[in-house]
Scaffold this motif. Sequence first.
Motif, PDB file in Angstrom:
ATOM      1  N   ARG A   1      45.750  36.958  34.502  1.00  0.00           N
ATOM      2  CA  ARG A   1      45.516  38.271  33.899  1.00  0.00           C
ATOM      3  C   ARG A   1      44.299  38.256  32.982  1.00  0.00           C
ATOM      4  O   ARG A   1      43.516  39.211  32.958  1.00  0.00           O
ATOM      5  CB  ARG A   1      46.754  38.700  33.123  1.00  0.00           C
ATOM      6  N   ASP A   2      44.149  37.198  32.223  1.00  0.00           N
ATOM      7  CA  ASP A   2      42.992  37.129  31.320  1.00  0.00           C
ATOM      8  C   ASP A   2      41.679  37.142  32.094  1.00  0.00           C
ATOM      9  O   ASP A   2      40.702  37.796  31.693  1.00  0.00           O
ATOM     10  CB  ASP A   2      43.081  35.881  30.450  1.00  0.00           C
ATOM     11  N   LYS A   3      41.649  36.427  33.227  1.00  0.00           N
ATOM     12  CA  LYS A   3      40.428  36.389  34.038  1.00  0.00           C
ATOM     13  C   LYS A   3      40.168  37.744  34.696  1.00  0.00           C
ATOM     14  O   LYS A   3      39.016  38.150  34.873  1.00  0.00           O
ATOM     15  CB  LYS A   3      40.537  35.285  35.079  1.00  0.00           C
ATOM     16  N   VAL A   4      41.254  38.454  35.064  1.00  0.00           N
ATOM     17  CA  VAL A   4      41.094  39.795  35.627  1.00  0.00           C
ATOM     18  C   VAL A   4      40.475  40.734  34.599  1.00  0.00           C
ATOM     19  O   VAL A   4      39.579  41.519  34.898  1.00  0.00           O
ATOM     20  CB  VAL A   4      42.457  40.344  36.108  1.00  0.00           C
ATOM     21  N   ASP A   5      40.939  40.654  33.344  1.00  0.00           N
ATOM     22  CA  ASP A   5      40.385  41.502  32.287  1.00  0.00           C
ATOM     23  C   ASP A   5      38.920  41.179  32.035  1.00  0.00           C
ATOM     24  O   ASP A   5      38.106  42.084  31.797  1.00  0.00           O
ATOM     25  CB  ASP A   5      41.186  41.324  31.001  1.00  0.00           C
ATOM     26  N   ASP A   6      38.573  39.896  32.112  1.00  0.00           N
ATOM     27  CA  ASP A   6      37.162  39.514  31.951  1.00  0.00           C
ATOM     28  C   ASP A   6      36.313  40.099  33.073  1.00  0.00           C
ATOM     29  O   ASP A   6      35.183  40.556  32.850  1.00  0.00           O
ATOM     30  CB  ASP A   6      37.037  37.988  31.936  1.00  0.00           C
ATOM     31  N   ALA A   7      36.880  40.109  34.288  1.00  0.00           N
ATOM     32  CA  ALA A   7      36.151  40.644  35.436  1.00  0.00           C
ATOM     33  C   ALA A   7      35.935  42.145  35.313  1.00  0.00           C
ATOM     34  O   ALA A   7      34.888  42.683  35.705  1.00  0.00           O
ATOM     35  CB  ALA A   7      36.909  40.317  36.728  1.00  0.00           C
ATOM     36  N   LEU A   8      36.929  42.852  34.749  1.00  0.00           N
ATOM     37  CA  LEU A   8      36.783  44.295  34.565  1.00  0.00           C
ATOM     38  C   LEU A   8      35.610  44.636  33.657  1.00  0.00           C
ATOM     39  O   LEU A   8      34.989  45.693  33.791  1.00  0.00           O
ATOM     40  CB  LEU A   8      38.072  44.874  33.971  1.00  0.00           C
ATOM     41  N   GLU A   9      35.327  43.756  32.719  1.00  0.00           N
ATOM     42  CA  GLU A   9      34.246  44.013  31.762  1.00  0.00           C
ATOM     43  C   GLU A   9      32.871  43.959  32.418  1.00  0.00           C
ATOM     44  O   GLU A   9      31.911  44.553  31.923  1.00  0.00           O
ATOM     45  CB  GLU A   9      34.310  43.004  30.613  1.00  0.00           C
TER      46      GLU A   9
ATOM     47  N   THR B   1      42.720  51.245  36.702  1.00  0.00           N
ATOM     48  CA  THR B   1      43.731  51.665  37.676  1.00  0.00           C
ATOM     49  C   THR B   1      43.515  51.049  39.053  1.00  0.00           C
ATOM     50  O   THR B   1      44.422  51.085  39.891  1.00  0.00           O
ATOM     51  CB  THR B   1      43.729  53.202  37.800  1.00  0.00           C
ATOM     52  N   ASP B   2      42.306  50.503  39.312  1.00  0.00           N
ATOM     53  CA  ASP B   2      42.076  49.822  40.591  1.00  0.00           C
ATOM     54  C   ASP B   2      42.865  48.522  40.678  1.00  0.00           C
ATOM     55  O   ASP B   2      43.205  48.066  41.779  1.00  0.00           O
ATOM     56  CB  ASP B   2      40.576  49.528  40.771  1.00  0.00           C
ATOM     57  N   LEU B   3      43.161  47.941  39.554  1.00  0.00           N
ATOM     58  CA  LEU B   3      43.797  46.629  39.541  1.00  0.00           C
ATOM     59  C   LEU B   3      45.177  46.618  38.893  1.00  0.00           C
ATOM     60  O   LEU B   3      45.933  45.657  39.056  1.00  0.00           O
ATOM     61  CB  LEU B   3      42.896  45.621  38.805  1.00  0.00           C
ATOM     62  N   TYR B   4      45.511  47.656  38.128  1.00  0.00           N
ATOM     63  CA  TYR B   4      46.790  47.695  37.425  1.00  0.00           C
ATOM     64  C   TYR B   4      47.569  48.948  37.815  1.00  0.00           C
ATOM     65  O   TYR B   4      46.995  50.017  38.008  1.00  0.00           O
ATOM     66  CB  TYR B   4      46.589  47.719  35.905  1.00  0.00           C
ATOM     67  N   ASP B   5      48.884  48.800  37.930  1.00  0.00           N
ATOM     68  CA  ASP B   5      49.782  49.945  37.960  1.00  0.00           C
ATOM     69  C   ASP B   5      50.145  50.266  36.519  1.00  0.00           C
ATOM     70  O   ASP B   5      50.718  49.426  35.814  1.00  0.00           O
ATOM     71  CB  ASP B   5      51.060  49.633  38.757  1.00  0.00           C
ATOM     72  N   ILE B   6      49.810  51.457  36.065  1.00  0.00           N
ATOM     73  CA  ILE B   6      49.959  51.800  34.657  1.00  0.00           C
ATOM     74  C   ILE B   6      51.042  52.858  34.491  1.00  0.00           C
ATOM     75  O   ILE B   6      51.041  53.882  35.173  1.00  0.00           O
ATOM     76  CB  ILE B   6      48.626  52.317  34.079  1.00  0.00           C
ATOM     77  N   GLU B   7      51.972  52.592  33.598  1.00  0.00           N
ATOM     78  CA  GLU B   7      53.028  53.539  33.267  1.00  0.00           C
ATOM     79  C   GLU B   7      52.994  53.784  31.760  1.00  0.00           C
ATOM     80  O   GLU B   7      53.047  52.840  30.968  1.00  0.00           O
ATOM     81  CB  GLU B   7      54.395  52.996  33.667  1.00  0.00           C
ATOM     82  N   SER B   8      52.894  55.044  31.368  1.00  0.00           N
ATOM     83  CA  SER B   8      52.790  55.397  29.958  1.00  0.00           C
ATOM     84  C   SER B   8      54.159  55.798  29.420  1.00  0.00           C
ATOM     85  O   SER B   8      54.884  56.576  30.044  1.00  0.00           O
ATOM     86  CB  SER B   8      51.800  56.541  29.769  1.00  0.00           C
TER      87      SER B   8
END
Length: 330
Positions: free
Chosen positions: A240-248, A255-262
């Motif tokens: 997950r940490d590497k995915v967040d780095d890639a998003l930057e 939303t391309d990489l995460y299913d988000i529920e508020s």
Amino acid sequence: MSFSVNWHTLLEEADELPSDAVLVTPLSHTPFRISETQEHRIIVDYVEQDETRPLQREQFETLFRRVHDEPNQEFALDRLPPDAEPFATVWSLHPRIEIDEDAGIIRQSDLETTTQIATTGDGDEDTERTEPDLQVYSDALLLTDALERHDVETFGDIETDTLVDLYTMLSDVQRSANDLRKEVADVILSRLHHDQPVSGQFGSVQRTARRQRSLKDEETVLNALEAAGIDRERVTSVDRDKVDDALEVTELSETDLYDIESTEYVRKADVDEETKETRLQGLKDRLVASDADDDEVQQLQDEIAELEDRIEELTSFDSGASYHTSSATE
């Protein structure tokens, strides 16, 4: 010194106890009273149960021998057979035998000891109430006052500012109670020497263990699995940490990489400590008022007494099991 001499010393000590003295077992903290002493046994009554039990001399001798035969004349309390705790408690009345709850032992000493197990049953009624220096006490007092002043059975009819105050006080009580709960739990844990439940007046606790795992460093894990015939690809996963780095550094959206529920919720934002302290001091002044002729004070004292009676009624129980003896026929 022989067991016979120690036994008669114990009988003398038991006879000298006040009639309302309460003894408490060292592990389960079960209260009981000595109702009668005889040449070959001591009869006890459990305070919270309708049960009378004779403690035979032979069993006292067995425990005495076990303590005496140990190298340091110390015997671990968790080695006691089931239902044998009262024998250890009664033995602690002897001037040469004591219980160390922190160490979890009963020991024999060459020096005179003092029992810290016996207490007077009605002593609490004569003890003046004092205000504990605990945050949870103040928070709970304020919450109790608020619950008494508002109809909490229909929250939908309560004004928003009042609901905010209730939520704030509930949050404060939860936080301070959890802090105190952890402190109490740490002390209890040091006194639990087995996995059997230990009971109090309102409930019971038990020593439990929670197993937590954390992976060793990645290279150690992968090398060990490869040596066991497991390919690296079978256990590697998305970090997950590497995915967040890639998003930057990409044009991908979250939303391309995460299913988000508020989820929406209420969070305490601020506490008016000055207002709380003012209200709290007013409540404390009412509780410590000593004018018995004041109708308001008398009414408050009556309400407290009624509440205590209700708590006692709700928490008391009848075990349904008893063992009755009659000294006239034995």
